[in-house]
Design an enzyme around this catalytic site. Sequence first.
Site, short mmCIF file in Angstrom:
data_model
loop_
_atom_site.label_atom_id
_atom_site.label_comp_id
_atom_site.label_asym_id
_atom_site.label_seq_id
_atom_site.Cartn_x
_atom_site.Cartn_y
_atom_site.Cartn_z
N TYR A 1 4.14 0.37 -3.29
CA TYR A 1 4.26 0.51 -1.84
C TYR A 1 2.88 0.61 -1.19
CZ TYR A 1 5.97 2.53 2.62
OH TYR A 1 6.23 2.79 3.93
N TYR B 1 5.19 3.35 16.96
CA TYR B 1 6.00 2.15 16.86
C TYR B 1 7.00 2.25 17.99
CZ TYR B 1 4.12 0.81 12.31
OH TYR B 1 3.29 0.40 11.30
N THR C 1 1.02 0.19 18.08
CA THR C 1 0.88 -0.87 17.09
C THR C 1 1.78 -2.03 17.49
OG1 THR C 1 0.28 0.62 15.29
CG2 THR C 1 1.23 -1.48 14.67
N ARG D 1 7.11 -8.09 2.03
CA ARG D 1 6.46 -7.23 1.03
C ARG D 1 7.20 -7.30 -0.32
NH1 ARG D 1 4.76 -2.02 4.82
NH2 ARG D 1 4.12 -3.29 6.60
N HIS E 1 -3.22 -5.52 9.74
CA HIS E 1 -2.34 -4.60 9.02
C HIS E 1 -2.62 -4.65 7.51
CE1 HIS E 1 1.10 -2.17 10.63
NE2 HIS E 1 1.25 -1.92 9.34
#
Length: 377
Positions: A28, A133, A159, A168, A278
Amino acid sequence: MDLSQRFPAISDLKARARQRMPWFVWEYLDSATGAEATQARNRAKLNEVLLSPSILHGEFTPDLSVEMFGQTYPLPFGISPVGMSGLFWPDAERLLAAAAATADIPYGLSTVAAQTPEALAPALGKHGWFQMYPPRDPGIRKDMLKRAKDAGFSVLILTVDVPVASRRERQTRSGLTQPPRLTPRLLAQVLQCPAWAMGTLKHGMPRMRLMDSYADTSVKTSSTAHVGYLLRTSPDWDYVKWLRDEWQGPFIVKGVLRADDAARLQDEGVDAIWVSNHAGRQFDAAPASIEALPDVRAATTLPVIFDSGVEGGLDILRAIALGADYVMLGRAWHYALAALGDAGPAHLVEMLRLDLISNMCQLGARKLTDVRSRLIA
């Protein structure tokens, strides 16, 4: 143990952190998205930024301070907000907030961290930055901003480079879900990391506690589309205007890679532009952040903050040479925590400080802005 001898570089902290984290946690933290080309590009393009040493400047101690938002920061780097920070090391948010307070540098708390703003208030220094967020519900927005302000956070970060969950793939293969659920496979990994396991047992399995306070936590989600996505929206220009009107204090927009966006953000009244891809975790065909930095710098007179791929003091100077006013690191702080526990963040602060001094003396740069004249075009 002499930490400076055993762990003189971030790469040393990273190697030890890998040994002390369960594999699914490591995946992660360390992964990006797609083929991880953007993450690799961040490193490659930073390596291409060359600076020319300058000689015969005599003995001097470089000035590492930065003026921004009416504050003096003694060092040109801070702690970037990282989602689910407490998963990487137990109680990470509090430990990092306290370390930032001691070093007098910014600490960024993510909306999707494992601690709420209120929980960090006792540890927070005078440079608390809250990263939002964007919730779609106006009532949640107002309440979240109030909670951050009341807890002592003075700077707001919006953001904007996460309109949807990225894929991911490495993270997905690891078996991690949000909230984390310990399957037999993951539990076997935990048992191999006793320090992480005991700390997590003491502090509890991390959850997105701020978001949980607004959501039905029984909803099952994937490893990337966590509960935060159930509450938040993809912001637009009207959202930026709303936040600018609502937040009384410095307001940063993070995730900017285009000069035209930077120029318009300045027109909308934001206080700083944060250049970031990011760390390669969102879009695998993005330019390296360091490639985008010069055009963004040319498009605005606002302070420019930089992140993505920074692995030491020299990278901080590379970013400053290309126009950044301030640099934030994310993963490095969690490598430090996982490698050395409570002692990790202070060791990283000192490592970066000494690295900056060493490289500035090689450049004959008495202050940070002198580095810009050493850039090899």
